[in-house]
Design a protein around this motif. Sequence first.
Motif, PDB file in Angstrom:
ATOM      1  N   ASN A 114       0.841  -1.194   0.000  1.00  0.00           N
ATOM      2  CA  ASN A 114       0.000   0.000   0.000  1.00  0.00           C
ATOM      3  C   ASN A 114       0.877   1.244   0.000  1.00  0.00           C
ATOM      4  O   ASN A 114       1.609   1.493   0.944  1.00  0.00           O
ATOM      5  CB  ASN A 114      -0.912  -0.004   1.234  1.00  0.00           C
ATOM      6  CG  ASN A 114      -1.872   1.148   1.233  1.00  0.00           C
ATOM      7  OD1 ASN A 114      -1.957   1.910   0.289  1.00  0.00           O
ATOM      8  ND2 ASN A 114      -2.618   1.269   2.315  1.00  0.00           N
ATOM      9  N   GLY A 162      -0.563   4.281  -0.493  1.00  0.00           N
ATOM     10  CA  GLY A 162      -1.467   5.409  -0.271  1.00  0.00           C
ATOM     11  C   GLY A 162      -2.049   5.439   1.127  1.00  0.00           C
ATOM     12  O   GLY A 162      -1.400   5.059   2.097  1.00  0.00           O
ATOM     13  N   ALA A 163      -3.298   5.846   1.222  1.00  0.00           N
ATOM     14  CA  ALA A 163      -4.004   5.980   2.498  1.00  0.00           C
ATOM     15  C   ALA A 163      -4.393   4.602   3.051  1.00  0.00           C
ATOM     16  O   ALA A 163      -4.416   3.607   2.315  1.00  0.00           O
ATOM     17  CB  ALA A 163      -5.253   6.824   2.293  1.00  0.00           C
ATOM     18  N   GLY A 175      -1.881   3.022   6.107  1.00  0.00           N
ATOM     19  CA  GLY A 175      -1.418   3.837   4.992  1.00  0.00           C
ATOM     20  C   GLY A 175       0.103   3.896   4.966  1.00  0.00           C
ATOM     21  O   GLY A 175       0.776   3.552   5.937  1.00  0.00           O
TER      22      GLY A 175
END
Length: 76
Positions: A41, A43-44, A63
Motif C-alpha cells: 500500500n 497510499g491511504a 497507509g
Amino acid sequence: FQLQTLDGCAWDAASSVPWLTILRGRSGNTSETVDVRVDANAGAARSGTLRVAGETFTVTQDGATGTPTPGPTPTP
C-alpha cells in the motif's frame, strides 16, 4: 490459510477489492489451502473483505508512512 470442510461440501472464495488476490483455492468441495496475496500500500489506509466458504474476513492495511525519497538520476 487452511480451509477444513467435509468432503462434498461446496465452497468458494472471493475478494471485494483488487489489492487482495486469491492465488490458490478459489473454490472446491473438499479441504484446501487458500493462498491470498496482499499488495503493498503506497497510499491511504484501506480495508477490504475476503469471503471464504460463507465467512467474511476483513483485512485492514495501514497507509504509507513518510514521503518517498526519489532515487538517483542516471547520468548519460
